[in-house]
Motif scaffolding. Structure first.
Motif, PDB file in Angstrom:
ATOM      1  N   GLN A  18       3.581  -1.677   7.323  1.00  0.00           N
ATOM      2  CA  GLN A  18       3.549  -1.823   8.782  1.00  0.00           C
ATOM      3  C   GLN A  18       2.968  -0.623   9.519  1.00  0.00           C
ATOM      4  N   ALA A  19       1.941  -0.033   8.955  1.00  0.00           N
ATOM      5  CA  ALA A  19       1.287   1.058   9.681  1.00  0.00           C
ATOM      6  C   ALA A  19       0.426   0.466  10.789  1.00  0.00           C
ATOM      7  N   GLU A  20       0.047   1.312  11.732  1.00  0.00           N
ATOM      8  CA  GLU A  20      -0.868   0.871  12.780  1.00  0.00           C
ATOM      9  C   GLU A  20      -2.084   1.775  12.710  1.00  0.00           C
ATOM     10  N   MET A  21      -3.197   1.185  12.339  1.00  0.00           N
ATOM     11  CA  MET A  21      -4.398   2.006  12.173  1.00  0.00           C
ATOM     12  C   MET A  21      -5.638   1.126  12.143  1.00  0.00           C
ATOM     13  N   THR A  22      -6.781   1.765  12.398  1.00  0.00           N
ATOM     14  CA  THR A  22      -8.055   1.051  12.302  1.00  0.00           C
ATOM     15  C   THR A  22      -8.811   1.574  11.088  1.00  0.00           C
ATOM     16  N   LEU A  23      -9.099   0.663  10.184  1.00  0.00           N
ATOM     17  CA  LEU A  23      -9.887   1.014   9.013  1.00  0.00           C
ATOM     18  C   LEU A  23     -11.356   0.779   9.360  1.00  0.00           C
ATOM     19  N   VAL A  24     -12.161   1.812   9.236  1.00  0.00           N
ATOM     20  CA  VAL A  24     -13.583   1.658   9.529  1.00  0.00           C
ATOM     21  C   VAL A  24     -14.353   1.803   8.219  1.00  0.00           C
ATOM     22  N   ILE A  25     -14.954   0.716   7.773  1.00  0.00           N
ATOM     23  CA  ILE A  25     -15.739   0.802   6.543  1.00  0.00           C
ATOM     24  C   ILE A  25     -17.196   0.999   6.916  1.00  0.00           C
ATOM     25  N   VAL A  81     -14.162   5.085   5.760  1.00  0.00           N
ATOM     26  CA  VAL A  81     -14.348   5.080   4.313  1.00  0.00           C
ATOM     27  C   VAL A  81     -15.682   4.391   3.999  1.00  0.00           C
ATOM     28  N   GLY A  82     -16.371   4.891   2.991  1.00  0.00           N
ATOM     29  CA  GLY A  82     -17.649   4.285   2.606  1.00  0.00           C
ATOM     30  C   GLY A  82     -17.434   3.046   1.763  1.00  0.00           C
ATOM     31  N   ASP A  83     -18.480   2.286   1.556  1.00  0.00           N
ATOM     32  CA  ASP A  83     -18.338   1.040   0.802  1.00  0.00           C
ATOM     33  C   ASP A  83     -17.933   1.298  -0.650  1.00  0.00           C
ATOM     34  N   SER A  84     -18.616   2.242  -1.296  1.00  0.00           N
ATOM     35  CA  SER A  84     -18.311   2.526  -2.693  1.00  0.00           C
ATOM     36  C   SER A  84     -16.902   3.109  -2.831  1.00  0.00           C
ATOM     37  N   THR A  85     -16.540   4.001  -1.909  1.00  0.00           N
ATOM     38  CA  THR A  85     -15.213   4.627  -1.949  1.00  0.00           C
ATOM     39  C   THR A  85     -14.125   3.580  -1.690  1.00  0.00           C
ATOM     40  N   GLY A 109     -18.110  11.232   0.670  1.00  0.00           N
ATOM     41  CA  GLY A 109     -19.407  10.559   0.658  1.00  0.00           C
ATOM     42  C   GLY A 109     -20.315  11.237   1.654  1.00  0.00           C
ATOM     43  N   CYS A 110     -21.508  10.674   1.860  1.00  0.00           N
ATOM     44  CA  CYS A 110     -22.415  11.246   2.863  1.00  0.00           C
ATOM     45  C   CYS A 110     -21.710  11.401   4.203  1.00  0.00           C
ATOM     46  N   TYR A 111     -20.861  10.417   4.510  1.00  0.00           N
ATOM     47  CA  TYR A 111     -20.255  10.387   5.843  1.00  0.00           C
ATOM     48  C   TYR A 111     -19.252  11.517   6.082  1.00  0.00           C
ATOM     49  N   THR A 112     -18.930  12.311   5.051  1.00  0.00           N
ATOM     50  CA  THR A 112     -18.146  13.522   5.297  1.00  0.00           C
ATOM     51  C   THR A 112     -18.937  14.418   6.243  1.00  0.00           C
ATOM     52  N   LEU A 113     -20.269  14.248   6.221  1.00  0.00           N
ATOM     53  CA  LEU A 113     -21.133  15.056   7.077  1.00  0.00           C
ATOM     54  C   LEU A 113     -20.961  14.701   8.551  1.00  0.00           C
TER      55      LEU A 113
END
Ligand code: SF4
Ligand code: SF4
Lengths: 190, 674
Positions: free
Chosen positions: B491-498, B471-475, B429-433
């Motif tokens: 049981q992964a440990e991670m932060t998902l940032v939308i 990750v973007g909203d559409s993705t 998405g754009c955020y790859t930039l």
């Protein structure tokens, strides 16, 4: 008549509308017209271009190097980037106002816009430099740079279209309240 | 008929409407997006159109319609076909009743894609017939023929165009709405022996498909767009004209020892460079099933053939096979012999130069006297341009727009995690930039939704790393939900940032399930990401405005310390959807020329001022997002205002519609409760 024209600049500068105006004007004259444009990721501040081929005999919209009659550049560095496409004796219309890339602002690359203008002066005989800042000041708008450049392109004689033809196309694409500004922009020259 | 100036994708859309298409589904992706949008805009109620949540869903929706006898089209970019390949591979075994066209846009270059895969090859693998248009007007007619072939042979067909056709423009004659074909679907007819895939049916149909494709190879040998041309300066002849006429154009085929085989946009480049040369040209419009009989005719009497292709050497392989099969001694040249580049997009000069070389080396005796004219017709222009080395050109990789909320989100995470061991998995998405300097916040990027999986793999290998997936909203809706369930379950440990900017921005602002709007302009119930995440089982789900810098940093610091899978939703609309809230300006009295704003944010509106030291803001670009105001150590910047006060003029009408929708919903809900 056939003309190969390249418009180039930085994403967001309005090259697409300008190319659309030329195409509509050509269509009105019943000239065959093919164009190709940059759409997608490069539009986010990257280098963009439109190729336009007007008249009989074009099998594809893409112009080969050394075959453009006219380059309309919205930015000096982009004019230099596209210069290999210009045919011998072709014309260049260029805005003097540089768009600094982020990479140059944060010191990861260099960009010397005045060197671009000097280079263009050395290489291109048929060169029109448009002072974009002055145009913006006198027109009280920086939004019509594309139309100012189109005006200069018409006067270069290499566009293959005259002012009234572009005016007519503009009136179809632009809301009426902006007609006056656009007409003044089209006629502007210093 | 009337004349219009159309983008290739618009022409394809109008062609599909002229063919009576009843249903179009797709997922946005450059360079395919405008096809579906144009159908939605121009269908006048003739067709049902939807943006599906991903390409697999779209393929299945279209298949269902085609089962029921409708003419259906599904649109996507080449990598989208990977997502949709599961239903397509099986669908070929089942077949369709109504015509079904799978529109796939390939991206040689690639200009905005992860891969340079060639959908012609995918056609061969999946056994699905492929159409490959050469120009905008060609595509307009060809899409209609593709529907006919699909319906006649009961198979989905692939319509694969490349960027220069998809995004090329031409003035062309198109049908008026009254001339459109009207297709009335019969409806789904139950028949388990036809619609239910089982091993027995598969082996039976497999044999039938192979036979049918053999037959189609003959049919395609007669297809007028597969054409042999004996060139004699007929470059401007309308493409797609009856093959026989083109062949009679110049009977003097004797002495012609060299041929060129080509396809797609390259056909135009070839015609532009061979004018006046004694060359036979084969244009392959249906690379699969390959028109073998026509190829034999083309090869007869030739000594050498140059295949001018983009992406895979599909024609080159097919011709080599034909030569082997029939014992012909024609040398087939192309990518595999080093005559054309193995990757990237071809340009007119690459093609012209390859043809010039092909004509000049070995066996071109009779052409020797033409050397001069070859030079002119092909590489002439290039030879004449003797430009000295220019000064260093500006480097312009694409960047996040000025005022983009993603910049604020990335910067907040970067600052919050300073000094920690981290991995920032990006996505499509754009955020790859966000990978660009100075943010440098994208350590990996693979394919739609992959960042969430990759973060898990890294965690299971290096548990002491703070793993982030952006990750973007559409993705997220397209392919992030299953990945999140996987993380939670395992049981992964991670932060998902939308990064929720309320649109599919990169491809030109399409709606998605979170926006509560459809491509047909309906207002529908929004799918809430927060509810989805909580339903999966996540307990930490925080929504923040990324343009509130301090709060964002605090939130990231706090959430990242929580165990398990947790989510932060950075919600702020894409700047293209809102009006700028104001312009920020730098107070030159206060600015201490530290350069922090320019150096750390990389906002295109922040530039060095006239003195070359202090900061200056380009007011034509600045949206007044206030991010720079919040990080300037001396408070030298002011004038903007955060997006909560922004006038969202464009979406105002929508807001009213939404209100009406919510009220109606509440009313109905109330009634149900009674
Ligand atoms: S307020 Fe600052 S960071 Fe935001 S767009 Fe304007 S210059 Fe860029
Ligand atoms: S961060 Fe503030 S003080 Fe530093 S250069 Fe930018 S405006 Fe000037």
């Amino acid at each position: 008549m056939s003309k190969n024209i390249i418009l180039c600049g930085v994403g967001g500068q309005g090259t697409i509308l300008a190319s659309r105006l030329i195409a509509s004007a050509a269509m009105k004259k019943n000239l065959p017209i093919k164009t190709a444009e940059t759409i997608g990721m490069a539009q986010r501040g990257g280098s963009v271009f439109s190729h336009l081929r007007m008249g009989e005999g074009a099998n594809s919209p893409m112009i080969a190097k050394g075959e453009a009659d006219l380059i309309i550049a919205f930015e000096p560095g982009e004019a230099v980037r596209q210069l290999p496409f210009l045919k011998k004796g072709g014309a260049v219309v260029v805005s003097s106002r540089p768009v600094m890339p982020v990479s140059a602002m944060i010191g990861k690359s260099v960009y010397d816009a005045s060197a671009m203008i000097t280079y263009l002066k050395e290489q291109v005989e048929h060169l029109t430099i448009v002072d974009a800042d002055q145009a913006a000041q006198e027109l009280h708008s920086s939004k019509t740079l594309n139309v100012v450049l189109l005006g200069a392109a018409i006067r270069s004689g290499e566009l293959g279209l005259d002012a009234s033809e572009i005016e007519e196309a503009m009136k179809e694409r632009v809301p009426e309240k902006f007609w006056d500004l656009n007409l003044r922009s089209l006629a502007w020259s210093k | 008929m009337h004349k219009e100036f159309l983008m290739g994708n618009e022409a394809i859309a109008l062609g599909a409407l002229a063919a009576g298409v009843n249903l179009v589904a797709g997922y946005p992706g450059t360079p395919s997006t405008e096809v579906l949008e144009t159908v939605a805009k121009r269908c006048g109620g003739r067709a049902y159109v939807e943006w599906s949540i991903n390409e697999k869903a779209a393929m299945e929706v279209a298949a269902g319609a085609a089962y029921a006898g409708a003419r259906a089209m599904v649109t996507m970019k080449q990598v989208g076909l990977n997502v949709a390949s599961d239903p397509l591979m099986s669908l070929e075994y089942i077949g369709v009743k109504g015509g079904m066209v799978v529109l796939v846009a390939d991206d040689p270059g690639p200009i905005s894609s992860q891969t340079e895969q060639d959908t012609r090859t995918f056609g061969m693998f999946s056994k699905v017939p492929v159409f490959d248009p050469s120009s905008v007007s060609d595509a307009y007619e060809m899409i209609q023929e593709a529907f006919e072939v699909s319906e006649k042979y009961g198979t989905p067909v692939i319509f694969r165009a490349t960027t220069r056709v998809d995004h090329g423009y031409e003035a062309l004659e198109v049908r008026d709405a009254e001339e459109y074909k009207v297709c009335k679907p019969e409806g789904f007819v139950k028949d388990p022996s036809r619609w239910v895939i089982f091993p027995k049916l598969s082996v039976k149909n497999h044999a039938l498909i192979e036979k049918r494709n053999e037959g189609l190879s003959d049919v395609f040998s007669e297809y007028p767009r597969n054409v042999i041309r004996w060139e004699k300066g007929i470059a401007s002849e309308a493409q797609g004209e009856k093959k026989m006429e083109a062949r009679c154009e110049n009977g003097s085929e004797a002495g012609c020892k060299k041929g060129i085989a080509t396809h797609g946009a390259n056909y135009g480049y070839v015609l532009d460079s061979v004018g006046g040369l004694k060359l036979r040209v084969l244009r392959v419009a249906t690379p699969f099933p390959f028109p073998e009989k026509l190829a034999l005719e083309f090869l007869s009497g030739l000594e050498e053939v140059l295949c001018v292709e983009e992406l895979d050497p599909v024609i080159e392989r097919a011709l080599t096979y034909v030569c082997g099969k029939y014992g012909l001694s024609v040398k087939i040249r192309g990518k595999k012999t080093g005559d054309l580049p193995l990757s990237g997009e071809n340009t007119p000069e690459i093609v012209a130069a390859a043809i010039a070389r092909f004509l000049q080396d070995g066996g071109a005796g009779e052409l020797a006297d033409k050397d001069a004219s070859i030079g002119n017709a092909t590489a002439g222009g290039i030879a004449e341009m003797k430009l000295p080395e220019p000064p260093a050109l500006p480097v312009r990789p694409p960047v996040l727009c000025a005022g983009c909320p993603h910049r604020a989100s990335f910067y907040a995470v970067k600052m919050a995690m300073k000094g920690r061991k981290t991995i920032y998995c990006g996505d499509i998405g754009c955020y790859t930039l966000g990978n660009a300097q100075p943010l440098d916040m994208c350590d990996t990027c693979l394919c739609m939704g992959a960042g969430i999986g990759i973060a898990q793999g890294v965690y299971h290998t290096e548990p002491d790393t703070k793993c982030f997936a952006f990750v973007g909203d559409s993705t997220f809706f397209a392919s992030g939900i299953t990945e999140t369930i996987n993380a939670f379950y395992n049981q992964a440990e991670m932060t998902l940032v939308i990064l929720d900017n309320s649109t599919t921005a990169m491809t030109g602002h399409q709606p998605h399930p979170g926006t509560g709007r459809t491509v047909m302009g309906q207002v529908v119930e929004k799918v809430s990401m927060e509810k989805v995440l909580r339903a999966i089982g996540l307990t930490v789900v925080e929504t923040v405005d990324p343009l509130d810098y301090k709060l964002s940093v605090e939130t990231v610091k706090r959430v990242a310390e929580e165990p398990g899978v947790k989510a932060i939703i950075f919600r702020s609309p894409c700047i293209a959807l809102t009006k700028p809230s104001g312009r920020s300006i730098v107070n030159l009295e206060k600015c201490i020329a530290c350069g922090k704003c320019i150096r750390e944010l990389g906002c295109p509106a922040l530039v060095l001022g006239e003195d070359g030291k202090k900061a200056k803001i380009d007011t034509s670009l600045c949206t007044g997002c206030t991010l720079c105001e919040q990080i300037c150590p001396v408070g030298a910047i002011s004038g903007g205002s955060k997006n909560d006060t922004q006038t969202v003029e464009k979406t105002m009408a929508e807001t009213n519609e939404r209100k009406a929708f919510e009220e109606k919903k509440a009313e109905q809900g109330g009634k149900k409760d009674e």
